[in-house]
Write a protein that holds these residues in place. Structure first.
Motif, PDB file in Angstrom:
ATOM      1  N   THR A   1       0.837  -1.194   0.000  1.00  0.00           N
ATOM      2  CA  THR A   1       0.000   0.000   0.000  1.00  0.00           C
ATOM      3  C   THR A   1       0.877   1.251   0.000  1.00  0.00           C
ATOM      4  OG1 THR A   1      -0.083  -0.030   2.411  1.00  0.00           O
ATOM      5  CG2 THR A   1      -1.847  -1.183   1.240  1.00  0.00           C
ATOM      6  N   PRO A   2       0.326   2.379  -0.436  1.00  0.00           N
ATOM      7  CA  PRO A   2       1.114   3.630  -0.435  1.00  0.00           C
ATOM      8  C   PRO A   2       1.677   3.975   0.936  1.00  0.00           C
ATOM      9  CG  PRO A   2      -0.871   3.897  -1.734  1.00  0.00           C
ATOM     10  CD  PRO A   2      -0.991   2.572  -1.055  1.00  0.00           C
TER      11      PRO A   2
ATOM     12  N   PHE B   1      -1.024  -4.655   2.219  1.00  0.00           N
ATOM     13  CA  PHE B   1      -0.911  -5.162   0.851  1.00  0.00           C
ATOM     14  C   PHE B   1      -2.150  -4.802   0.043  1.00  0.00           C
ATOM     15  CE2 PHE B   1       1.710  -7.958   3.494  1.00  0.00           C
ATOM     16  CZ  PHE B   1       2.910  -7.837   2.838  1.00  0.00           C
ATOM     17  N   ASP B   2      -1.926  -4.396  -1.164  1.00  0.00           N
ATOM     18  CA  ASP B   2      -2.978  -3.956  -2.078  1.00  0.00           C
ATOM     19  C   ASP B   2      -3.312  -5.097  -3.035  1.00  0.00           C
ATOM     20  OD1 ASP B   2      -4.618  -2.799  -3.917  1.00  0.00           O
ATOM     21  OD2 ASP B   2      -3.209  -1.260  -4.566  1.00  0.00           O
ATOM     22  N   ARG B   3      -4.529  -5.623  -2.911  1.00  0.00           N
ATOM     23  CA  ARG B   3      -4.990  -6.726  -3.763  1.00  0.00           C
ATOM     24  C   ARG B   3      -6.019  -6.255  -4.779  1.00  0.00           C
ATOM     25  NH1 ARG B   3      -4.501  -8.318   1.513  1.00  0.00           N
ATOM     26  NH2 ARG B   3      -3.311 -10.220   1.985  1.00  0.00           N
ATOM     27  N   SER B   4      -6.070  -4.968  -5.026  1.00  0.00           N
ATOM     28  CA  SER B   4      -7.119  -4.407  -5.873  1.00  0.00           C
ATOM     29  C   SER B   4      -7.042  -4.888  -7.323  1.00  0.00           C
ATOM     30  CB  SER B   4      -7.080  -2.875  -5.832  1.00  0.00           C
ATOM     31  OG  SER B   4      -5.839  -2.385  -6.311  1.00  0.00           O
TER      32      SER B   4
ATOM     33  N   TRP C   1      10.084  -4.907   2.612  1.00  0.00           N
ATOM     34  CA  TRP C   1       9.248  -3.731   2.416  1.00  0.00           C
ATOM     35  C   TRP C   1      10.026  -2.620   1.709  1.00  0.00           C
ATOM     36  CZ3 TRP C   1       4.116  -3.409   3.179  1.00  0.00           C
ATOM     37  CH2 TRP C   1       3.507  -4.391   3.961  1.00  0.00           C
ATOM     38  N   GLY C   2       9.381  -2.047   0.711  1.00  0.00           N
ATOM     39  CA  GLY C   2       9.985  -0.951  -0.017  1.00  0.00           C
ATOM     40  C   GLY C   2      10.853  -1.363  -1.183  1.00  0.00           C
ATOM     41  N   SER C   3      11.129  -2.656  -1.319  1.00  0.00           N
ATOM     42  CA  SER C   3      11.984  -3.111  -2.419  1.00  0.00           C
ATOM     43  C   SER C   3      11.176  -3.268  -3.699  1.00  0.00           C
ATOM     44  CB  SER C   3      12.672  -4.425  -2.061  1.00  0.00           C
ATOM     45  OG  SER C   3      11.719  -5.449  -1.826  1.00  0.00           O
TER      46      SER C   3
END
Length: 267
Positions: free
Chosen positions: A47-48, A53-56, A254-256
Protein backbone atom coordinates in the motif's frame (compact mmCIF):
# COMPACT_ATOMS: atom_id res chain seq x y z
CA UNK A 1 -5.29 -36.19 -29.90
CA UNK A 2 -8.60 -34.64 -30.98
CA UNK A 3 -9.23 -33.13 -27.56
CA UNK A 4 -6.07 -31.08 -27.77
CA UNK A 5 -6.64 -30.07 -31.39
CA UNK A 6 -10.07 -28.68 -30.52
CA UNK A 7 -8.48 -25.87 -28.53
CA UNK A 8 -6.03 -24.73 -31.17
CA UNK A 9 -8.35 -22.16 -32.73
CA UNK A 10 -8.65 -20.14 -29.52
CA UNK A 11 -6.74 -19.31 -26.37
CA UNK A 12 -7.35 -20.58 -22.86
CA UNK A 13 -7.16 -18.10 -20.00
CA UNK A 14 -5.69 -18.97 -16.62
CA UNK A 15 -6.19 -16.34 -13.93
CA UNK A 16 -4.22 -16.21 -10.70
CA UNK A 17 -1.96 -14.00 -8.61
CA UNK A 18 1.24 -12.88 -10.31
CA UNK A 19 3.15 -15.80 -8.78
CA UNK A 20 3.65 -19.48 -9.54
CA UNK A 21 1.38 -20.86 -6.82
CA UNK A 22 -1.54 -22.97 -7.98
CA UNK A 23 -1.43 -21.49 -11.48
CA UNK A 24 2.02 -22.71 -12.50
CA UNK A 25 0.94 -26.29 -13.31
CA UNK A 26 -2.25 -25.06 -15.00
CA UNK A 27 -0.21 -22.71 -17.20
CA UNK A 28 2.21 -25.54 -17.92
CA UNK A 29 -0.60 -27.83 -19.05
CA UNK A 30 -1.91 -25.35 -21.61
CA UNK A 31 1.56 -24.57 -22.95
CA UNK A 32 2.52 -28.26 -23.05
CA UNK A 33 -0.21 -28.84 -25.61
CA UNK A 34 0.97 -25.81 -27.60
CA UNK A 35 -2.31 -23.99 -27.05
CA UNK A 36 -2.24 -20.16 -26.76
CA UNK A 37 -2.30 -19.21 -23.09
CA UNK A 38 -3.74 -15.95 -21.86
CA UNK A 39 -2.16 -15.52 -18.44
CA UNK A 40 -4.01 -13.07 -16.22
CA UNK A 41 -1.55 -12.34 -13.40
CA UNK A 42 -2.91 -10.21 -10.57
CA UNK A 43 -0.04 -8.51 -8.77
CA UNK A 44 -0.14 -7.85 -5.03
CA UNK A 45 1.66 -4.64 -4.12
CA UNK A 46 2.41 -2.76 -0.95
CA UNK A 47 0.00 0.00 0.00
CA UNK A 48 1.11 3.63 -0.43
CA UNK A 49 1.45 3.85 3.34
CA UNK A 50 3.70 0.77 3.27
CA UNK A 51 1.77 -0.89 6.08
CA UNK A 52 -0.29 -3.42 4.16
CA UNK A 53 -0.91 -5.16 0.85
CA UNK A 54 -2.98 -3.96 -2.08
CA UNK A 55 -4.99 -6.73 -3.76
CA UNK A 56 -7.12 -4.41 -5.87
CA UNK A 57 -5.75 -5.81 -9.16
CA UNK A 58 -7.86 -8.91 -8.47
CA UNK A 59 -10.69 -7.46 -6.41
CA UNK A 60 -11.46 -4.87 -9.09
CA UNK A 61 -12.37 -7.60 -11.61
CA UNK A 62 -13.69 -10.29 -9.28
CA UNK A 63 -17.29 -9.05 -9.23
CA UNK A 64 -17.48 -8.99 -13.01
CA UNK A 65 -16.40 -12.63 -13.14
CA UNK A 66 -18.78 -13.51 -10.31
CA UNK A 67 -21.64 -12.61 -12.65
CA UNK A 68 -20.49 -15.50 -14.84
CA UNK A 69 -19.66 -17.93 -12.02
CA UNK A 70 -20.84 -17.37 -8.42
CA UNK A 71 -17.99 -19.63 -7.20
CA UNK A 72 -15.28 -17.50 -8.77
CA UNK A 73 -11.93 -17.39 -7.02
CA UNK A 74 -8.28 -17.82 -7.92
CA UNK A 75 -7.27 -19.81 -9.82
CA UNK A 76 -9.82 -19.76 -12.61
CA UNK A 77 -9.87 -21.00 -16.20
CA UNK A 78 -11.81 -19.40 -19.04
CA UNK A 79 -12.42 -21.33 -22.25
CA UNK A 80 -14.83 -19.57 -24.58
CA UNK A 81 -17.97 -18.77 -22.58
CA UNK A 82 -17.10 -21.24 -19.82
CA UNK A 83 -15.61 -19.97 -16.56
CA UNK A 84 -14.24 -22.63 -14.20
CA UNK A 85 -13.13 -22.07 -10.62
CA UNK A 86 -11.96 -24.27 -7.71
CA UNK A 87 -8.43 -25.61 -8.08
CA UNK A 88 -8.93 -29.30 -8.81
CA UNK A 89 -11.92 -28.53 -11.02
CA UNK A 90 -9.53 -26.41 -13.12
CA UNK A 91 -7.04 -29.30 -13.29
CA UNK A 92 -9.75 -31.76 -14.27
CA UNK A 93 -11.24 -29.47 -16.91
CA UNK A 94 -7.89 -28.83 -18.57
CA UNK A 95 -7.09 -32.52 -18.28
CA UNK A 96 -10.23 -33.40 -20.23
CA UNK A 97 -9.89 -30.54 -22.70
CA UNK A 98 -6.23 -31.17 -23.46
CA UNK A 99 -6.28 -34.96 -23.33
CA UNK A 100 -4.19 -35.03 -20.15
CA UNK A 101 -6.25 -37.44 -18.04
CA UNK A 102 -5.07 -40.78 -19.37
CA UNK A 103 -6.66 -43.00 -21.97
CA UNK A 104 -9.31 -44.93 -20.02
CA UNK A 105 -11.48 -44.85 -16.91
CA UNK A 106 -8.86 -46.53 -14.72
CA UNK A 107 -6.22 -43.94 -15.65
CA UNK A 108 -8.78 -41.18 -15.15
CA UNK A 109 -9.35 -42.50 -11.63
CA UNK A 110 -5.59 -42.58 -10.98
CA UNK A 111 -5.34 -38.94 -12.04
CA UNK A 112 -8.08 -37.89 -9.65
CA UNK A 113 -6.40 -39.63 -6.72
CA UNK A 114 -2.99 -38.17 -7.49
CA UNK A 115 -4.42 -34.66 -7.83
CA UNK A 116 -5.90 -35.00 -4.35
CA UNK A 117 -2.62 -36.32 -2.90
CA UNK A 118 -0.49 -33.56 -4.37
CA UNK A 119 -2.98 -30.98 -3.07
CA UNK A 120 -2.29 -32.35 0.42
CA UNK A 121 1.41 -31.80 -0.21
CA UNK A 122 0.77 -28.27 -1.51
CA UNK A 123 -1.26 -27.37 1.56
CA UNK A 124 1.65 -28.51 3.74
CA UNK A 125 4.06 -26.35 1.74
CA UNK A 126 1.76 -23.32 1.91
CA UNK A 127 1.42 -23.64 5.69
CA UNK A 128 5.20 -23.56 5.98
CA UNK A 129 5.71 -20.71 3.52
CA UNK A 130 3.11 -18.40 5.03
CA UNK A 131 3.04 -19.62 8.63
CA UNK A 132 6.64 -18.79 9.59
CA UNK A 133 6.27 -21.06 12.61
CA UNK A 134 9.00 -23.58 11.77
CA UNK A 135 12.58 -23.46 10.52
CA UNK A 136 13.23 -24.91 7.07
CA UNK A 137 15.53 -27.76 8.12
CA UNK A 138 13.17 -29.56 10.55
CA UNK A 139 10.20 -28.89 8.27
CA UNK A 140 11.95 -30.40 5.25
CA UNK A 141 12.85 -33.42 7.36
CA UNK A 142 9.23 -33.77 8.46
CA UNK A 143 7.86 -33.96 4.92
CA UNK A 144 10.36 -36.62 3.85
CA UNK A 145 9.32 -39.35 6.28
CA UNK A 146 7.69 -42.74 5.85
CA UNK A 147 4.04 -42.31 4.93
CA UNK A 148 4.48 -38.69 3.79
CA UNK A 149 3.12 -37.49 0.46
CA UNK A 150 6.63 -37.60 -1.01
CA UNK A 151 7.04 -41.17 0.21
CA UNK A 152 3.70 -42.22 -1.26
CA UNK A 153 4.35 -40.55 -4.61
CA UNK A 154 7.79 -42.14 -4.86
CA UNK A 155 6.30 -45.55 -4.02
CA UNK A 156 3.67 -45.05 -6.74
CA UNK A 157 6.41 -44.54 -9.33
CA UNK A 158 8.57 -47.40 -8.05
CA UNK A 159 5.64 -49.82 -8.37
CA UNK A 160 4.97 -48.56 -11.90
CA UNK A 161 8.60 -48.71 -13.04
CA UNK A 162 10.87 -51.58 -12.02
CA UNK A 163 13.95 -49.73 -13.29
CA UNK A 164 15.03 -46.62 -15.16
CA UNK A 165 18.08 -44.79 -16.44
CA UNK A 166 19.07 -41.14 -16.45
CA UNK A 167 17.30 -40.78 -19.79
CA UNK A 168 14.01 -42.41 -18.77
CA UNK A 169 10.87 -40.29 -18.75
CA UNK A 170 8.70 -41.29 -15.80
CA UNK A 171 4.99 -40.52 -15.85
CA UNK A 172 2.59 -41.12 -13.00
CA UNK A 173 -0.20 -42.38 -15.26
CA UNK A 174 0.12 -44.13 -18.60
CA UNK A 175 2.92 -43.36 -21.03
CA UNK A 176 2.44 -39.62 -21.47
CA UNK A 177 1.97 -36.57 -19.30
CA UNK A 178 -1.25 -36.22 -17.32
CA UNK A 179 -2.64 -33.43 -15.14
CA UNK A 180 -1.11 -34.66 -11.86
CA UNK A 181 2.39 -34.78 -13.38
CA UNK A 182 2.37 -31.00 -13.74
CA UNK A 183 1.27 -30.31 -10.18
CA UNK A 184 3.63 -32.90 -8.70
CA UNK A 185 6.52 -31.48 -10.69
CA UNK A 186 5.76 -27.97 -9.45
CA UNK A 187 5.71 -29.06 -5.80
CA UNK A 188 8.95 -31.02 -6.17
CA UNK A 189 10.52 -27.95 -7.71
CA UNK A 190 9.33 -25.71 -4.90
CA UNK A 191 10.70 -28.12 -2.32
CA UNK A 192 14.09 -28.18 -4.00
CA UNK A 193 14.06 -24.39 -4.17
CA UNK A 194 13.29 -24.26 -0.45
CA UNK A 195 16.20 -26.57 0.30
CA UNK A 196 18.62 -24.68 -1.94
CA UNK A 197 17.72 -21.30 -0.49
CA UNK A 198 17.84 -22.63 3.08
CA UNK A 199 21.11 -24.54 2.49
CA UNK A 200 19.45 -27.81 3.45
CA UNK A 201 19.80 -31.29 1.94
CA UNK A 202 17.75 -32.09 -1.16
CA UNK A 203 14.38 -33.46 0.08
CA UNK A 204 14.14 -35.67 -3.03
CA UNK A 205 17.50 -37.32 -2.45
CA UNK A 206 15.86 -40.20 -0.57
CA UNK A 207 13.32 -40.69 -3.36
CA UNK A 208 15.15 -41.75 -6.53
CA UNK A 209 12.06 -42.30 -8.67
CA UNK A 210 10.61 -38.91 -7.75
CA UNK A 211 13.97 -37.26 -8.33
CA UNK A 212 14.24 -38.82 -11.80
CA UNK A 213 10.68 -37.74 -12.58
CA UNK A 214 11.46 -34.15 -11.59
CA UNK A 215 14.55 -34.01 -13.79
CA UNK A 216 13.08 -35.75 -16.83
CA UNK A 217 9.72 -33.99 -16.81
CA UNK A 218 11.33 -30.55 -16.89
CA UNK A 219 13.37 -31.61 -19.95
CA UNK A 220 10.39 -32.79 -22.03
CA UNK A 221 10.19 -30.88 -25.33
CA UNK A 222 6.58 -29.96 -24.61
CA UNK A 223 7.58 -28.15 -21.42
CA UNK A 224 10.26 -25.93 -22.96
CA UNK A 225 7.81 -23.23 -24.00
CA UNK A 226 6.86 -22.77 -20.35
CA UNK A 227 10.35 -23.24 -18.92
CA UNK A 228 11.73 -20.51 -21.17
CA UNK A 229 8.94 -18.05 -20.39
CA UNK A 230 8.73 -15.29 -17.81
CA UNK A 231 6.02 -17.29 -16.04
CA UNK A 232 8.55 -19.90 -14.93
CA UNK A 233 10.63 -17.20 -13.24
CA UNK A 234 7.88 -15.82 -11.01
CA UNK A 235 8.07 -16.15 -7.21
CA UNK A 236 6.39 -19.21 -5.73
CA UNK A 237 4.39 -17.16 -3.23
CA UNK A 238 3.02 -13.69 -2.57
CA UNK A 239 4.75 -10.81 -0.80
CA UNK A 240 3.53 -11.72 2.69
CA UNK A 241 5.10 -15.20 2.61
CA UNK A 242 8.09 -16.00 4.79
CA UNK A 243 9.53 -18.14 2.00
CA UNK A 244 9.33 -17.81 -1.77
CA UNK A 245 8.11 -14.20 -1.95
CA UNK A 246 10.91 -13.46 -4.43
CA UNK A 247 12.02 -15.64 -7.36
CA UNK A 248 15.10 -16.96 -5.54
CA UNK A 249 13.11 -17.97 -2.46
CA UNK A 250 13.95 -15.10 -0.12
CA UNK A 251 11.32 -13.10 1.77
CA UNK A 252 10.27 -9.83 0.21
CA UNK A 253 11.59 -6.67 1.93
CA UNK A 254 9.25 -3.73 2.42
CA UNK A 255 9.99 -0.95 -0.02
CA UNK A 256 11.98 -3.11 -2.42
CA UNK A 257 11.19 -3.43 -6.11
CA UNK A 258 9.15 -6.22 -7.70
CA UNK A 259 10.68 -6.63 -11.17
CA UNK A 260 8.65 -9.77 -11.85
CA UNK A 261 5.29 -7.93 -11.95
CA UNK A 262 3.38 -7.19 -15.15
CA UNK A 263 3.48 -10.79 -16.40
CA UNK A 264 -0.04 -10.85 -17.84
CA UNK A 265 -0.15 -11.58 -21.54
CA UNK A 266 -0.43 -14.21 -24.25
CA UNK A 267 2.15 -16.98 -24.21
Amino acid sequence: MAAAAATMSGKITVGYWGIRGLAAPLRMMVMYRNVPLQAECYDVKETPTKDGFDRSSWLSVKEGLRAKNPLINLPYVIDGDLVISQSNACFMYLGRKLNLLGSNEVEHCYCEQLLCEVMDLRNNVVRFAYGRSMEAAPWLESIATKGSSLDKLNTWLERKYSSWTDNTNLFFVGNDATAPDFHIWEMCDQLRLTATFSKCPDPLAAYPALSQFHKAFAALPGNQRYMQSKLAQLPCNNLMAGFGATPGGAPWVWGSEQPWTGSSGTY
